[in-house]
Enzyme design. Sequence first.
Site, PDB file in Angstrom:
ATOM      1  N   GLN A 139      25.436 -27.508   2.525  1.00 47.62           N
ATOM      2  CA  GLN A 139      24.443 -28.539   2.200  1.00 47.62           C
ATOM      3  C   GLN A 139      23.048 -27.964   2.000  1.00 47.62           C
ATOM      4  O   GLN A 139      22.094 -28.699   1.762  1.00 47.62           O
ATOM      5  CB  GLN A 139      24.403 -29.596   3.315  1.00 47.62           C
ATOM      6  CG  GLN A 139      25.719 -30.333   3.484  1.00 47.62           C
ATOM      7  CD  GLN A 139      25.770 -31.157   4.770  1.00 47.62           C
ATOM      8  OE1 GLN A 139      24.772 -31.340   5.449  1.00 47.62           O
ATOM      9  NE2 GLN A 139      26.953 -31.653   5.104  1.00 47.62           N
ATOM     10  N   HIS A 209      23.512 -30.272   7.605  1.00 42.88           N
ATOM     11  CA  HIS A 209      22.557 -31.038   8.411  1.00 42.88           C
ATOM     12  C   HIS A 209      21.180 -30.376   8.513  1.00 42.88           C
ATOM     13  O   HIS A 209      20.662 -30.146   9.591  1.00 42.88           O
ATOM     14  CB  HIS A 209      23.126 -31.312   9.815  1.00 42.88           C
ATOM     15  CG  HIS A 209      24.398 -32.092   9.779  1.00 42.88           C
ATOM     16  ND1 HIS A 209      24.965 -32.669  10.902  1.00 42.88           N
ATOM     17  CD2 HIS A 209      25.237 -32.398   8.747  1.00 42.88           C
ATOM     18  CE1 HIS A 209      26.090 -33.287  10.557  1.00 42.88           C
ATOM     19  NE2 HIS A 209      26.286 -33.136   9.264  1.00 42.88           N
ATOM     20  N   GLU A 301      22.652 -44.794   9.741  1.00 45.43           N
ATOM     21  CA  GLU A 301      21.649 -45.639  10.405  1.00 45.43           C
ATOM     22  C   GLU A 301      20.362 -45.796   9.603  1.00 45.43           C
ATOM     23  O   GLU A 301      19.952 -44.904   8.872  1.00 45.43           O
ATOM     24  CB  GLU A 301      21.264 -45.021  11.763  1.00 45.43           C
ATOM     25  CG  GLU A 301      22.382 -45.023  12.762  1.00 45.43           C
ATOM     26  CD  GLU A 301      21.936 -44.534  14.143  1.00 45.43           C
ATOM     27  OE1 GLU A 301      20.725 -44.241  14.326  1.00 45.43           O
ATOM     28  OE2 GLU A 301      22.813 -44.444  15.026  1.00 45.43           O
ATOM     29  N   TYR A 311      16.822 -41.664  19.540  1.00 43.87           N
ATOM     30  CA  TYR A 311      17.690 -42.480  18.684  1.00 43.87           C
ATOM     31  C   TYR A 311      19.171 -42.329  19.032  1.00 43.87           C
ATOM     32  O   TYR A 311      20.029 -42.871  18.348  1.00 43.87           O
ATOM     33  CB  TYR A 311      17.390 -42.216  17.206  1.00 43.87           C
ATOM     34  CG  TYR A 311      16.019 -42.780  16.866  1.00 43.87           C
ATOM     35  CD1 TYR A 311      15.883 -44.110  16.462  1.00 43.87           C
ATOM     36  CD2 TYR A 311      14.853 -42.032  17.057  1.00 43.87           C
ATOM     37  CE1 TYR A 311      14.630 -44.666  16.226  1.00 43.87           C
ATOM     38  CE2 TYR A 311      13.606 -42.575  16.821  1.00 43.87           C
ATOM     39  CZ  TYR A 311      13.496 -43.894  16.414  1.00 43.87           C
ATOM     40  OH  TYR A 311      12.264 -44.443  16.196  1.00 43.87           O
ATOM     41  N   TYR A 322      35.419 -37.405  11.802  1.00 43.31           N
ATOM     42  CA  TYR A 322      35.969 -37.508  10.446  1.00 43.31           C
ATOM     43  C   TYR A 322      37.480 -37.646  10.466  1.00 43.31           C
ATOM     44  O   TYR A 322      38.069 -38.233   9.565  1.00 43.31           O
ATOM     45  CB  TYR A 322      35.558 -36.295   9.604  1.00 43.31           C
ATOM     46  CG  TYR A 322      34.110 -36.379   9.187  1.00 43.31           C
ATOM     47  CD1 TYR A 322      33.685 -37.421   8.363  1.00 43.31           C
ATOM     48  CD2 TYR A 322      33.162 -35.449   9.604  1.00 43.31           C
ATOM     49  CE1 TYR A 322      32.361 -37.529   7.980  1.00 43.31           C
ATOM     50  CE2 TYR A 322      31.840 -35.546   9.227  1.00 43.31           C
ATOM     51  CZ  TYR A 322      31.444 -36.591   8.411  1.00 43.31           C
ATOM     52  OH  TYR A 322      30.137 -36.697   8.024  1.00 43.31           O
TER      53      TYR A 322
HETATM   54  C1  HEM Z   1      43.077 -35.396   5.388  1.00 48.05           C
HETATM   55  C2  HEM Z   1      41.934 -35.285   4.747  1.00 48.05           C
HETATM   56  C3  HEM Z   1      41.451 -33.974   4.150  1.00 48.05           C
HETATM   57  C4  HEM Z   1      42.162 -33.021   3.501  1.00 48.05           C
HETATM   58  C5  HEM Z   1      43.644 -33.021   3.177  1.00 48.05           C
HETATM   59  C6  HEM Z   1      41.222 -31.990   3.146  1.00 48.05           C
HETATM   60  C7  HEM Z   1      41.576 -30.836   2.474  1.00 48.05           C
HETATM   61  C8  HEM Z   1      40.695 -29.838   2.126  1.00 48.05           C
HETATM   62  C9  HEM Z   1      41.055 -28.617   1.463  1.00 48.05           C
HETATM   63  C10 HEM Z   1      42.457 -28.238   1.011  1.00 48.05           C
HETATM   64  C11 HEM Z   1      39.934 -27.886   1.325  1.00 48.05           C
HETATM   65  C12 HEM Z   1      39.806 -26.499   0.720  1.00 48.05           C
HETATM   66  C13 HEM Z   1      39.475 -26.593  -0.707  1.00 48.05           C
HETATM   67  C14 HEM Z   1      39.379 -25.211  -1.345  1.00 48.05           C
HETATM   68  O1  HEM Z   1      40.055 -24.258  -0.939  1.00 48.05           O
HETATM   69  O2  HEM Z   1      38.571 -25.122  -2.301  1.00 48.05           O
HETATM   70  C15 HEM Z   1      38.843 -28.657   1.879  1.00 48.05           C
HETATM   71  C16 HEM Z   1      37.526 -28.255   1.878  1.00 48.05           C
HETATM   72  C17 HEM Z   1      36.523 -28.980   2.464  1.00 48.05           C
HETATM   73  N1  HEM Z   1      36.607 -30.166   3.107  1.00 48.05           N
HETATM   74 FE1  HEM Z   1      38.304 -31.238   3.403  1.00 48.05          FE
HETATM   75  N2  HEM Z   1      39.968 -32.328   3.587  1.00 48.05           N
HETATM   76  C18 HEM Z   1      40.060 -33.536   4.206  1.00 48.05           C
HETATM   77  C19 HEM Z   1      39.042 -34.253   4.775  1.00 48.05           C
HETATM   78  C20 HEM Z   1      37.724 -33.833   4.817  1.00 48.05           C
HETATM   79  C21 HEM Z   1      36.645 -34.576   5.409  1.00 48.05           C
HETATM   80  C22 HEM Z   1      36.784 -35.939   6.062  1.00 48.05           C
HETATM   81  C23 HEM Z   1      35.523 -33.825   5.260  1.00 48.05           C
HETATM   82  C24 HEM Z   1      34.082 -34.083   5.658  1.00 48.05           C
HETATM   83  C25 HEM Z   1      33.566 -35.192   5.931  1.00 48.05           C
HETATM   84  C26 HEM Z   1      35.904 -32.635   4.585  1.00 48.05           C
HETATM   85  C27 HEM Z   1      35.013 -31.656   4.234  1.00 48.05           C
HETATM   86  C28 HEM Z   1      35.383 -30.527   3.555  1.00 48.05           C
HETATM   87  C29 HEM Z   1      34.413 -29.528   3.156  1.00 48.05           C
HETATM   88  C30 HEM Z   1      32.891 -29.545   3.426  1.00 48.05           C
HETATM   89  C31 HEM Z   1      35.135 -28.551   2.467  1.00 48.05           C
HETATM   90  C32 HEM Z   1      34.545 -27.318   1.783  1.00 48.05           C
HETATM   91  C33 HEM Z   1      34.559 -26.161   2.707  1.00 48.05           C
HETATM   92  C34 HEM Z   1      33.840 -24.963   2.076  1.00 48.05           C
HETATM   93  O3  HEM Z   1      33.640 -24.926   0.845  1.00 48.05           O
HETATM   94  O4  HEM Z   1      33.503 -24.040   2.840  1.00 48.05           O
HETATM   95  N3  HEM Z   1      37.241 -32.662   4.335  1.00 48.05           N
HETATM   96  N4  HEM Z   1      39.326 -29.829   2.366  1.00 48.05           N
END
Ligand code: HEM
Length: 647
Positions: A139, A209, A301, A311, A322
Site C-alpha cells: 500500500q 496501513h 469508521e 478511538y 478477513y
Molecule cells: C479465500 C479468499 C482468498 C483467496 C483464495 C486468496 C488467494 C490469493 C492468492 C492465490 C494470492 C497470490 C496471488 C499471486 O501469486 O499473485 C493472493 C494474494 C493476496 N491476497 Fe488473497 N486471497 C483471499 C482473500 C484475501 C483477503 C480477504 C485479503 C485482504 C483483505 C487478501 C489480500 C491479498 C493480498 C494483499 C495479496 C497480495 C500479496 C502480495 O502481492 O504480496 N486476500 N491471494
Amino acid sequence: MEGGQGSSLIDEVWKYGSTDDDIAKVIREGVPNSGMAPWKDVLDEEQTRGLIILIREQKQLAETTGILEKVKPLGGVFSTELHNFKLEKVTEVDDILWSIAFLPDQSILITQRNGKLWHVVYGQKTEVTGIPKVRNLGQGGLLEVAPHPNYKRNGWVYLSFSEDLGHKIDGKNASMTTVVRGRIKNNQWIDEEEIFRVPPKYHTTRSGHYGSRFIFKDEYLFFPIGDRQEEDSAQNLTVPHGKVHRIYHDGRIPEENPFYNTPGAYKSIWTYGNRNPQGLDMHPVTGDLWSTEHGPRGGDELNVIRPAINYGWPVITYGMNYDGTPWTDKTHMEGMEQPVFYWLPSIAVSGIDFYEGEKFSGWKNNLLVGGMASEEVQRLVIKDQKVVHRETILKKQGRVRDISTGPDGTIYVALNTRSPNSGTLYRFVPLEEPHWISLFNGRDLSGWEVRNGSSTVLVDNGTMAAFHQDSTSHTYLTTKKSYGDFILELDVKVVGDLNSGILFRGQSNPDLRNGKVHGYQMEIDQSDRQWTGGIYEEMGRGWLHSMKGKTDAQNAYRPSEWNHYRIEAIGSHFRIWINGVPSLNMVDQKTVEGVIGFQIQRLPKNGGGGAVYIRNIRIIADDAGNHIDGIAIPEQVIDEVAALEDL
Ligand code: HEM
C-alpha cells in the site's frame, strides 16, 4: 477475483507461482507482510483445493466474457436525488492515482503511487522531477500532496510517502510514512525540507496501513499514520503508529499537544487507537476535523477527531478478521470513542471531502466519501455530528481513492483499477435540467406585439391565430423582449394561400423603411418548391440557406398541418429541425440578438387568403449552449471571413 487490496486472481500474473501447489501455499499461509491472511485455520485441505478449482474456472470465464477488458472507468451520465452530472475525464496515469490538490491558479497536482508527482494544466500533465525516492510496495508509495494555505506567498507543497531508510528487521526491509515539503520551479522539486520523519527504530516490515492525508488548520498540520499492520501499537503512546498527529507547518511540535508532557509518549500524537485513517477534512462551518478510517473486515469508521481521544482500535471494533473469524466481541468500552458512523460491510473508505462549491448547491456542506472496494462515492448529510441521510452518487466506475472540490465548484475524483494498475482523474460536471420558459400564456398576447401590417391576431384555446388580410404590408407578431442565444421549440400550422416564417434576432430600425421588422427568417413555405426550414434574410441578403435538394427535410414538412420546429441559435451557429428532421446547420455572424416573431405576409395581388396558427412556444434562454443536441459542426458558413475568427 479481479483484485482489490490483493492482486487479480483471473489474469496471467502470479507473483507467488502459478502451480496448484503454489496457490494452495499462499491460501494456507497467506502473505502476512502484504495483508493477505493465512486461511489454514479456517479452510481445510479439501476446501482449499475447491478454491483453486474455482480460481481456475473463474479465470477461464473471465477470458471468455471479457471481464478483464471492462475494468476501466466508464464515464457517462449519473442521476442522483438532487443533481445530475456527467463524468468528464481530466487526465490519466499508469499506476494508482492517490491524491488530488489544487493550486491557486486552478492547476492541479496529483500523486501517482509508484513515485511520480504530476502538475496538470487544462488536462495536460507534466512530471515534477526530483521528488524523494519512495518505497513502492504494497500500500506504500507516494501518497498525499497538498499546497500550504499561503502557497501564493511561500510556494510550499507538502508530500507524504512511505520511506525506506535502509533499516532492517530480521533481514527484511522496514519502512514508515514520512512528510516533507518543497517548492516546484520549472517542474523541478527544490528546497526540500523534512517535516516529519521518525527515527528508523519505528520503521516496520509490513507494507500496509501508512495512513496519510493532510489538513492545515490555523498554524497546525494534522495527518494520520496507520497502525502499520501491528495492531497493538495503536494503543501504545510511545510509538507513532495508529495515530493522528499534530505539528506546526514547519514540523516543530506544539508544546500544547495532549501528550507532549506524558513521559515516553510520542509528542506529536493528537489522537490514538486509529487503525488506518485515509480520509481527513475540516467541516466548513464548525471547523471540526472529520476522518474516515479503514476497519478490518467490516467496521470502516467515520470519526470526529478531537485531542487525546482514544478511538479504540484494536480493543473495540465493528469489524472482524478477513478470514471471517471474530476479532473481538467488543464494540464499546469505557474511555473509548464510538464512531459517528460505521460501514458494515466495509466499503474500504478512502478520501473524503466536505462539498463547498456552488455548482452542486444541494450538496453544500455534505460529506462526500470515497469507497475503494465498493467502487462508489457516498454523500452523507450531517446534522449535529450525526449522519442523517446517505446516498450513493457514483457506483462501479473504479476504486475511489480521493475526492476533492475544485476551485470551480466541480468535484474531482481519483478512480483506479487494478491488474494492471491505472488511475484516472475525473470531474463531476453538473447537468442541470434545461430551464424551459413558455413564451405564450395561451390566454392573451401578453409579451407580444403586432407590428407593421394590420393582420388580426386572436388567441383561442392555447393557440394564436393570425389572419391574412393586409394588402400593403407584411404583418409581424413579435416578442417584446430580445433574445441572443436560445433554443426555441414550437408548433406552427399555416393554411391557405400564404407564406409565413419564424423570425429570430429580428431588428427594427426607425431609419430603415420606417422601422419595418427584419432579420433572419426561418421560412414556412406552402408552395410546391418546399423550402420550409431554410433561412431567408428579410430586408437583407435574401436567401442564406435554401432547401434545394434537401429532400429529407423537405419531405418532413406537412403542408396545412401542425409542424413542430426546433431552432437553436448559439453564437453565430444556427440549427433547425422540422418534426425532428434536421433542415439546416450553418454559421452566420451578422446579428447576435433580437426579437422572435412570425411573419403574416401581405395579401397576394391576385387574391386568396389564409391564416397562421401557433402554439406550445417554449424557449431555453439561459445557458442555452449547454443544452444543445449533440456535437454541432456547421455544414455551411455564410459570412466566411468573420466566421473563421470565431470557429
Ligand atoms: C479465500 C479468499 C482468498 C483467496 C483464495 C486468496 C488467494 C490469493 C492468492 C492465490 C494470492 C497470490 C496471488 C499471486 O501469486 O499473485 C493472493 C494474494 C493476496 N491476497 Fe488473497 N486471497 C483471499 C482473500 C484475501 C483477503 C480477504 C485479503 C485482504 C483483505 C487478501 C489480500 C491479498 C493480498 C494483499 C495479496 C497480495 C500479496 C502480495 O502481492 O504480496 N486476500 N491471494
